[in-house]
Design a protein around this motif. Structure first.
Motif, short mmCIF file in Angstrom:
data_model
loop_
_atom_site.label_atom_id
_atom_site.label_comp_id
_atom_site.label_asym_id
_atom_site.label_seq_id
_atom_site.Cartn_x
_atom_site.Cartn_y
_atom_site.Cartn_z
N PRO A 73 0.80 -1.24 0.00
CA PRO A 73 0.00 0.00 0.00
C PRO A 73 0.83 1.28 0.00
CG PRO A 73 -0.27 -1.18 2.07
CD PRO A 73 0.51 -2.07 1.15
N GLN A 74 1.94 1.31 0.71
CA GLN A 74 2.74 2.54 0.78
C GLN A 74 3.43 2.86 -0.54
OE1 GLN A 74 3.38 -0.26 2.44
NE2 GLN A 74 5.57 -0.73 2.39
N ALA A 75 3.49 1.89 -1.46
CA ALA A 75 4.13 2.10 -2.76
C ALA A 75 3.15 2.00 -3.92
CB ALA A 75 5.26 1.09 -2.95
N GLY A 76 1.87 1.75 -3.62
CA GLY A 76 0.89 1.52 -4.67
C GLY A 76 0.48 2.78 -5.42
N PRO A 77 -0.18 2.59 -6.57
CA PRO A 77 -0.66 3.71 -7.37
C PRO A 77 -1.95 4.29 -6.79
CG PRO A 77 -1.22 1.67 -8.44
CD PRO A 77 -0.42 1.30 -7.22
N THR A 78 -2.39 5.41 -7.33
CA THR A 78 -3.64 6.04 -6.92
C THR A 78 -4.81 5.27 -7.52
OG1 THR A 78 -2.53 8.18 -6.91
CG2 THR A 78 -4.93 8.22 -6.93
N PRO A 79 -5.79 4.86 -6.72
CA PRO A 79 -6.92 4.09 -7.25
C PRO A 79 -7.86 4.94 -8.09
CG PRO A 79 -7.27 4.58 -4.93
CD PRO A 79 -5.89 5.07 -5.27
N GLY A 80 -8.54 4.27 -9.03
CA GLY A 80 -9.55 4.93 -9.84
C GLY A 80 -9.03 5.74 -11.00
N VAL B 194 -2.60 0.14 -21.28
CA VAL B 194 -3.22 1.12 -20.38
C VAL B 194 -4.31 0.40 -19.60
CG1 VAL B 194 -4.59 3.25 -20.25
CG2 VAL B 194 -2.71 3.07 -21.89
N VAL B 195 -4.34 0.62 -18.28
CA VAL B 195 -5.33 0.01 -17.40
C VAL B 195 -5.88 1.05 -16.44
CG1 VAL B 195 -4.21 -2.27 -17.48
CG2 VAL B 195 -3.70 -0.70 -15.62
N GLU B 196 -7.02 0.75 -15.86
CA GLU B 196 -7.54 1.58 -14.77
C GLU B 196 -7.31 0.83 -13.47
OE1 GLU B 196 -11.68 3.55 -13.17
OE2 GLU B 196 -11.34 3.40 -15.33
N VAL B 197 -6.69 1.50 -12.50
CA VAL B 197 -6.44 0.89 -11.20
C VAL B 197 -7.75 0.90 -10.41
CG1 VAL B 197 -5.20 1.12 -9.02
CG2 VAL B 197 -4.00 1.50 -11.19
N PRO B 198 -8.21 -0.28 -9.97
CA PRO B 198 -9.48 -0.33 -9.26
C PRO B 198 -9.38 0.27 -7.86
CG PRO B 198 -8.45 -2.50 -9.29
CD PRO B 198 -7.59 -1.59 -10.12
N PRO B 199 -10.52 0.74 -7.33
CA PRO B 199 -10.52 1.26 -5.97
C PRO B 199 -10.48 0.11 -4.96
CG PRO B 199 -12.72 1.36 -6.88
CD PRO B 199 -11.81 0.89 -7.98
N ARG B 200 -10.04 0.42 -3.75
CA ARG B 200 -10.07 -0.55 -2.66
C ARG B 200 -11.50 -0.54 -2.13
NH1 ARG B 200 -5.42 -0.08 1.40
NH2 ARG B 200 -5.56 1.97 0.50
N LYS B 201 -12.08 -1.72 -1.97
CA LYS B 201 -13.45 -1.82 -1.50
C LYS B 201 -13.50 -2.58 -0.19
CE LYS B 201 -15.52 -1.56 -6.04
NZ LYS B 201 -16.30 -2.22 -7.06
N GLY B 202 -13.96 -1.91 0.87
CA GLY B 202 -14.13 -2.56 2.16
C GLY B 202 -12.84 -3.12 2.73
N GLY B 203 -11.73 -2.48 2.48
CA GLY B 203 -10.45 -2.93 3.03
C GLY B 203 -9.85 -4.12 2.30
#
Length: 118
Positions: free
Chosen positions: A60-67, A99-108
């Protein structure tokens, strides 16, 4: 005198990611590095990680921005072939992009993002 916010750096909203990398529907055989670069004009944060056994995982500390949409690059490192390997069997490094869309985190729950390169 203390400065506000000392000792804590905010990198914005990031999401951990993991998934499988395939090329033409088959698992990627070589070790590689995966890069997530925000698509031009977007304000997301980039990210990268290692690919091994066709899988990658970014904390998580190195991940991309969701959405957001990201240009994904995978650069393979097939290694040095054994001496005497016929030239037609030597695997060269590859630079794969999509090219992809990074999904949002849902419910942890950590999102999975499998990526297939054609």
């Amino acid at each position: 005198m203390l400065a506000a916010g000392c000792g804590r750096v905010s990198h914005g909203d990031r999401v951990p990611l993991d998934g499988m990398i395939t090329k033409g529907g088959k698992p990627l055989e070589d070790k590689a590095t995966i890069y997530f670069d925000p698509v031009d004009g977007k304000a997301g944060v980039g990210s990268s990680g290692e690919v091994s056994n066709s899988r990658y995982s970014i904390p998580p500390q190195a991940g991309p921005t969701p959405g957001l949409k990201y240009k994904v690059r995978v650069i393979t490192a097939p290694g040095i072939p054994p001496e005497g390997t016929p030239k037609d069997q030597i695997r060269l490094p590859q630079n794969l992009t999509t090219v992809v869309e990074v999904p949002p985190r849902k419910g942890g729950v950590q999102p999975k993002l499998d990526i297939n390169f054609e």
